[in-house]
Design an enzyme around this catalytic site. Structure first.
Site, short mmCIF file in Angstrom:
data_model
loop_
_atom_site.label_atom_id
_atom_site.label_comp_id
_atom_site.label_asym_id
_atom_site.label_seq_id
_atom_site.Cartn_x
_atom_site.Cartn_y
_atom_site.Cartn_z
N LEU A 64 49.50 -45.66 14.04
CA LEU A 64 49.92 -47.04 13.79
C LEU A 64 51.43 -47.17 13.87
O LEU A 64 52.15 -46.17 13.79
CB LEU A 64 49.40 -47.46 12.41
CG LEU A 64 47.87 -47.44 12.32
CD1 LEU A 64 47.39 -47.29 10.88
CD2 LEU A 64 47.29 -48.70 12.96
N PRO A 65 51.94 -48.42 14.01
CA PRO A 65 53.39 -48.56 14.21
C PRO A 65 54.25 -48.07 13.05
O PRO A 65 55.19 -47.31 13.27
CB PRO A 65 53.57 -50.07 14.42
CG PRO A 65 52.24 -50.58 14.84
CD PRO A 65 51.23 -49.70 14.15
N THR A 95 54.62 -42.36 12.81
CA THR A 95 55.90 -41.90 12.25
C THR A 95 56.27 -42.83 11.11
O THR A 95 56.57 -44.01 11.34
CB THR A 95 57.02 -41.93 13.31
OG1 THR A 95 56.61 -41.17 14.44
CG2 THR A 95 58.30 -41.33 12.75
N LYS A 170 59.74 -34.76 12.18
CA LYS A 170 59.74 -35.85 13.17
C LYS A 170 60.98 -36.75 13.03
O LYS A 170 61.61 -37.14 14.02
CB LYS A 170 58.46 -36.68 13.01
CG LYS A 170 58.38 -37.92 13.86
CD LYS A 170 58.28 -37.60 15.34
CE LYS A 170 58.30 -38.88 16.16
NZ LYS A 170 58.42 -38.59 17.60
N LYS A 245 63.21 -48.36 13.85
CA LYS A 245 62.47 -48.00 12.62
C LYS A 245 62.72 -46.54 12.26
O LYS A 245 63.01 -46.20 11.11
CB LYS A 245 60.98 -48.23 12.85
CG LYS A 245 60.09 -47.69 11.74
CD LYS A 245 58.70 -47.27 12.19
CE LYS A 245 58.63 -46.35 13.35
NZ LYS A 245 57.49 -45.52 13.54
P1 NAD Z 1 52.10 -49.39 19.65
O1 NAD Z 1 52.77 -50.55 19.00
O2 NAD Z 1 52.01 -49.30 21.13
O3 NAD Z 1 50.60 -49.22 19.07
C1 NAD Z 1 50.24 -49.46 17.75
C2 NAD Z 1 48.81 -49.99 17.73
O4 NAD Z 1 48.43 -50.17 16.36
C3 NAD Z 1 48.66 -51.34 18.44
O5 NAD Z 1 47.58 -51.27 19.36
C4 NAD Z 1 48.36 -52.29 17.29
O6 NAD Z 1 47.51 -53.37 17.66
C5 NAD Z 1 47.68 -51.38 16.30
N1 NAD Z 1 47.70 -51.89 14.93
C6 NAD Z 1 48.72 -52.44 14.25
N2 NAD Z 1 48.32 -52.78 13.01
C7 NAD Z 1 47.01 -52.44 12.92
C8 NAD Z 1 46.04 -52.58 11.90
N3 NAD Z 1 46.34 -53.10 10.70
N4 NAD Z 1 44.79 -52.13 12.16
C9 NAD Z 1 44.49 -51.58 13.37
N5 NAD Z 1 45.36 -51.45 14.36
C10 NAD Z 1 46.61 -51.89 14.15
O7 NAD Z 1 52.85 -48.10 19.06
P2 NAD Z 1 52.90 -46.63 19.72
O8 NAD Z 1 54.01 -46.58 20.69
O9 NAD Z 1 51.52 -46.22 20.10
O10 NAD Z 1 53.39 -45.78 18.43
C11 NAD Z 1 52.53 -45.48 17.33
C12 NAD Z 1 53.29 -44.57 16.37
O11 NAD Z 1 53.65 -43.36 17.06
C13 NAD Z 1 54.59 -45.18 15.85
O12 NAD Z 1 54.76 -44.80 14.50
C14 NAD Z 1 55.65 -44.55 16.73
O13 NAD Z 1 56.91 -44.47 16.08
C15 NAD Z 1 55.05 -43.18 17.00
N6 NAD Z 1 55.44 -42.55 18.28
C16 NAD Z 1 55.51 -43.25 19.45
C17 NAD Z 1 55.87 -42.61 20.63
C18 NAD Z 1 55.97 -43.34 21.95
O14 NAD Z 1 56.52 -42.76 22.91
N7 NAD Z 1 55.44 -44.57 22.07
C19 NAD Z 1 56.15 -41.23 20.62
C20 NAD Z 1 56.03 -40.54 19.43
C21 NAD Z 1 55.67 -41.19 18.26
#
Ligand code: NAD
Length: 298
Positions: A64-65, A95, A170, A245
């Site tokens: 999740l975000p 994260t 992380k 964030k």
């Molecule tokens: P994203 O915003 O693309 O995806 C998050 C998903 O969570 C979305 O599909 C959203 O609809 C869903 N969501 C939000 N609230 C929700 C709820 N209450 N119930 C169900 N689903 C819900 O984010 P991401 O890029 O996939 O990143 C996710 C996590 O991983 C973050 O913490 C980010 O910091 C970390 N991260 C991201 C990357 C990257 O390259 N994108 C790399 C490493 C770590």
């Protein structure tokens, strides 16, 4: 194994797809119906809430975000803890800050569910290729239990210590990444202003002492790497607002530890400028845009 997977965004969707390929049965939930349909198309079953997704699960994974979403998904009325059976392990790969990890894990422990934090590194490319690094904070026995499943989505699964230590690793990594991407952007923009070809400059940096992941694998300058977000208008990838964030997590952790973060604080302000300028949903490598010459208003 029967796995509940919640959060099917840029990272979660390909991670879930790799678990399906590894032969696991997935029940998924996301607020975004398109994301759910994508996972169902790949072979998952849709649930109407985190609670329903977790009900039959032998393992729960969330991606999740930010911390607020993690609290809602685990502790909410229709959350994971309201549906999961006692003893089922919970893994959060988002994260977030270590205190939130501990608060959710305490609530889970009260009903007999062990929890691990397992944030990842490797970007969306690593998520698709199944080559992520997992930084795991968990008791030793739980780490050994979940490691085989995590290896279905990554190639490095590292035990960083007890609960919360995955997030510590992380947060420190992303502190450095946020700074290094700004540094590469600054150097590439200076080179362009001085008239050197961007590809030539990137090639020199990548065989010289300035080389790093931000220059070599994810170069922010358009036209340097065909597979990087810079080649597709900075779409997909890792949103600048998520980097903002993460730098907030680092500066808050540093405040508590009374540790200075001079470069981290500056990088945080630069990503905040991106956000203010409406660039927060672009990939964080779009920070190179901060170095573009602005039109002269005279
Ligand atoms: P994203 O915003 O693309 O995806 C998050 C998903 O969570 C979305 O599909 C959203 O609809 C869903 N969501 C939000 N609230 C929700 C709820 N209450 N119930 C169900 N689903 C819900 O984010 P991401 O890029 O996939 O990143 C996710 C996590 O991983 C973050 O913490 C980010 O910091 C970390 N991260 C991201 C990357 C990257 O390259 N994108 C790399 C490493 C770590």
């Amino acid at each position: 194994m029967q796995i509940a997977f919640i959060g099917l965004g840029n990272m979660g969707a390909p991670m879930a797809a790799n678990l399906l390929k590894a032969g696991h049965a997935l029940t998924v939930f996301d607020l975004d119906q398109n994301a759910v349909e994508g996972a169902v198309g790949a072979g998952a079953r849709a649930a109407a809430s985190p609670r329903e997704a977790a009900a039959e699960a032998e393992l729960v994974i969330t991606m999740l975000p930010a911390a607020a979403h993690v609290r809602t998904v685990y502790l909410g009325e229709h959350g994971v803890l309201a549906g999961v059976r006692p003893g089922v392990p919970l893994i959060d790969s988002s994260t977030i800050d270590p205190p939130t990890v501990r608060a959710v894990a305490e609530a889970a422990a009260l009903q007999g569910n062990p929890m691990a934090d397992a944030p990842v590194s490797g970007g969306t490319g690593g998520a698709q290729a199944g080559t992520l690094t997992f930084m795991v904070g968990a008791a030793g026995e739980l780490f050994e239990h979940i490691k085989p499943v995590l290896l279905g989505m990554g190639k490095n699964v590292v035990h960083c210590g007890g609960l919360g230590m995955g997030q510590v690793a992380k947060i420190c990594n992303n502190l450095l990444l946020g700074i290094s991407m700004m540094g590469v952007s600054e150097a590439m923009a200076l080179g362009a202003a001085l008239g050197i070809d961007a590809g030539v400059l990137a090639g020199i940096i990548n065989t010289s002492t300035g080389r790093c992941w931000s220059s070599e694998t994810y170069n922010p300058y358009p036209g340097v790497l065909p597979g990087a977000p810079a080649a597709r208008g900075y779409t997909g990838g890792f949103a600048a607002d998520l980097m903002l964030k993460d730098l907030g997590l680092a500066t808050e952790a540093a405040r508590q530890a009374r540790q200075p973060l001079w470069l981290g604080a500056l990088a945080q302000q630069l990503y905040q400028s991106m956000s203010q300028q409406g660039l927060g949903q672009l990939d964080f490598s779009a920070c190179v845009k901060l170095y573009e010459a602005q039109a002269n208003p005279s």
